[in-house]
Scaffold this active site. Structure first.
Site, PDB file in Angstrom:
ATOM      1  N   VAL A  25       0.905  -1.157   0.000  1.00  0.00           N
ATOM      2  CA  VAL A  25       0.000   0.000   0.000  1.00  0.00           C
ATOM      3  C   VAL A  25       0.941   1.204   0.000  1.00  0.00           C
ATOM      4  O   VAL A  25       1.575   1.505   1.011  1.00  0.00           O
ATOM      5  CB  VAL A  25      -0.920   0.010   1.237  1.00  0.00           C
ATOM      6  CG1 VAL A  25      -1.766   1.277   1.243  1.00  0.00           C
ATOM      7  CG2 VAL A  25      -1.819  -1.214   1.241  1.00  0.00           C
ATOM      8  N   PRO A  26       1.093   1.854  -1.162  1.00  0.00           N
ATOM      9  CA  PRO A  26       2.259   2.723  -1.355  1.00  0.00           C
ATOM     10  C   PRO A  26       2.154   4.084  -0.687  1.00  0.00           C
ATOM     11  O   PRO A  26       2.016   5.114  -1.348  1.00  0.00           O
ATOM     12  CB  PRO A  26       2.321   2.852  -2.885  1.00  0.00           C
ATOM     13  CG  PRO A  26       0.905   2.705  -3.319  1.00  0.00           C
ATOM     14  CD  PRO A  26       0.230   1.794  -2.356  1.00  0.00           C
ATOM     15  N   CYS A  27       2.261   4.115   0.623  1.00  0.00           N
ATOM     16  CA  CYS A  27       2.188   5.399   1.320  1.00  0.00           C
ATOM     17  C   CYS A  27       3.426   6.257   1.010  1.00  0.00           C
ATOM     18  O   CYS A  27       3.418   7.459   1.262  1.00  0.00           O
ATOM     19  CB  CYS A  27       2.016   5.207   2.822  1.00  0.00           C
ATOM     20  SG  CYS A  27       3.255   4.163   3.566  1.00  0.00           S
ATOM     21  N   HIS A  28       4.459   5.635   0.421  1.00  0.00           N
ATOM     22  CA  HIS A  28       5.626   6.438   0.027  1.00  0.00           C
ATOM     23  C   HIS A  28       5.282   7.309  -1.198  1.00  0.00           C
ATOM     24  O   HIS A  28       6.057   8.175  -1.558  1.00  0.00           O
ATOM     25  CB  HIS A  28       6.821   5.526  -0.285  1.00  0.00           C
ATOM     26  CG  HIS A  28       6.584   4.551  -1.397  1.00  0.00           C
ATOM     27  ND1 HIS A  28       5.947   3.342  -1.186  1.00  0.00           N
ATOM     28  CD2 HIS A  28       6.863   4.598  -2.723  1.00  0.00           C
ATOM     29  CE1 HIS A  28       5.875   2.693  -2.332  1.00  0.00           C
ATOM     30  NE2 HIS A  28       6.405   3.442  -3.287  1.00  0.00           N
TER      31      HIS A  28
END
Lengths: 270, 166
Positions: free
Chosen positions: A178-181
């Site tokens: 889950v690409p919170c970056h």
């Protein structure tokens, strides 16, 4: 009676010799049967867990039957607390082979393969519906693109909830997948990251972004509209009119084209 | 970035814990209760309690003494309940209809059995864990929440009381 005789008698107590073991086997079989029935009523879901080495450091991964439920940077300050929370929710069983499959995907992703992350995701550790909705929206930001806290808040229908979106990113149980970056500040600076800014940089660079020492996105970034599928230069008048929740910052024009977008006819990005 | 700051300890799965220790727990319960149905009840209760508490068990803690502590606490409670209901066999005087069954369902009298039943609870449990299951003194001390010396003394006293009866 000698001590040895006494010890022997104790060993054979109460029925004597091998009969005792047979009786124990029978009781154990019955005990297992009853216990398995009782455990079914209280059983927690299962999760396979393991530790993997990746270019962004050692990771702990947990995978339920529904998908990856947790990815944690092992050097994180709260790791013990997180492991405890995971144990409260799942029956954990170490499975290195399963963890290594996740590790392979992450390594390939960091080597630039944008289609490497194929595991499903299980958001059952995420407590609120808003947070789940936000993280699901985030999974629709493709590699090579980023959004802002403000745009993400708008995209989930809560334009005033930028801080809540930030908190959701901070507590994301499945980073990388889950690409919170891929969430940055509106001014183009990359902002913070739960695993540390250095890891955020590594992930964004692997996805095609050129980021200098000032920790800001470089000039080559274009703005892509998620519905019209048109991409513009950042200063384009058409881009300024678009709602932040509908736009993405894409690393460069070629990546935008790779996402199926076409260049704006007004600003004509390269 | 790739340096390892923390060594993690992934706890053994509950299934694996059950597989490793179910046999000796059942052996302890059969020997301690001297009643198959009681042992089966306590076996189920021991593992259900262990299952519920398992997420809170420190991965560094010793599993075996922890399980035996649960089992021995349940045994003590059961003995207390039976005593309240008048089913106390410690005096060795059993009415026929209340004679405790052997683990195989029989009711054969056996002096050693009665003598063990007559031991104080702590002595009986320490004795059973040591002699019937083979736990180390250190593990028994952890399970019973007392010192190793105390366990040694309890086992010694139990043997001293039982041996002359043979």
């Amino acid at each position: 009676m000698t001590t040895m005789d006494f010890e022997k008698e104790l060993r054979e107590f109460p029925t004597g010799g091998s009969g005792d073991e047979t009786m124990l086997d029978l009781a154990l079989a019955e005990g297992r049967r009853r216990l398995s029935r009782a455990l079914k009523r209280v059983a927690r879901p299962r999760a396979r867990v393991g530790e993997i080495d990746t270019p962004v450091g050692p990771l702990f991964v947990a995978e339920s039957e529904r998908g990856i439920v947790a990815v944690r940077f092992i050097d994180g300050a709260d790791f013990d607390r997180e492991l405890h929370a995971l144990r409260e929710r799942f029956d954990l069983a170490e499975n290195r082979a399963a963890a290594n499959k996740v590790g392979d995907e992450i390594r390939r992703h960091l080597a630039g393969d944008n289609s490497a992350l194929t595991h499903r995701i299980d958001l059952s550790l995420v407590p609120s519906e808003f947070q789940q909705r936000t993280l699901r929206a985030l999974t629709r930001i493709p590699p090579g693109a980023v959004t802002t806290y403000r745009a993400l808040a708008e995209a989930v229908g809560a334009p005033d909830a930028q801080r809540a979106v930030g908190n959701t990113m901070a507590s994301n149980p499945v980073p990388i997948y889950v690409p919170c970056h891929r969430v940055i500040r509106s001014d183009g600076s990359i902002g913070n990251y739960g695993g540390g800014v250095e890891r955020k940089l590594a992930l964004l660079r692997a996805e095609g972004f050129r980021i200098g020492d000032a920790l800001k996105l470089s000039e080559g970034v274009v703005l892509g509209h998620r519905e019209t599928r048109i991409f513009c230069r950042p200063g384009c008048s058409a881009a300024r009119r678009a709602k932040p929740g509908k736009t993405l910052m894409v690393a460069d024009s070629s990546l935008a084209r790779g996402m199926g977008m076409r260049p704006c006819g007004i600003c004509r990005p390269a | 970035m790739a340096s390892r700051a923390t060594e993690i300890k992934i706890p053994v799965s509950f299934e694996e814990a059950l597989r490793r220790h179910e046999r000796e727990i059942m052996r302890f319960l059969l020997r301690t209760t001297r009643d198959r149905e009681d042992a089966l009840d306590l076996f189920q209760e021991t593992w259900l309690r262990a299952y519920r508490a398992y997420p809170r068990l420190d991965p560094d803690a010793s599993l075996r003494p922890w399980l035996f502590r649960i089992a021995s606490n349940l045994c003590r409670n059961r003995i207390r309940d039976l005593a309240r209901r008048g089913r106390v066999f410690a005096d060795g005087d059993y009415p026929d209809h209340e004679r405790p069954r052997d683990a195989d369902g029989g009711t054969g009298g056996f002096d050693l059995r009665r003598a063990i039943a007559a031991l104080p609870a702590r002595q009986g449990q320490a004795f059973a864990m040591r002699k019937f299951v083979g736990l180390e003194y250190r593990e028994i001390a952890e399970a019973l929440g007392c010192s190793e010396d105390s366990v040694r003394a309890n086992v010694y006293q139990a043997v001293k009381k039982l041996k002359p009866l043979r």
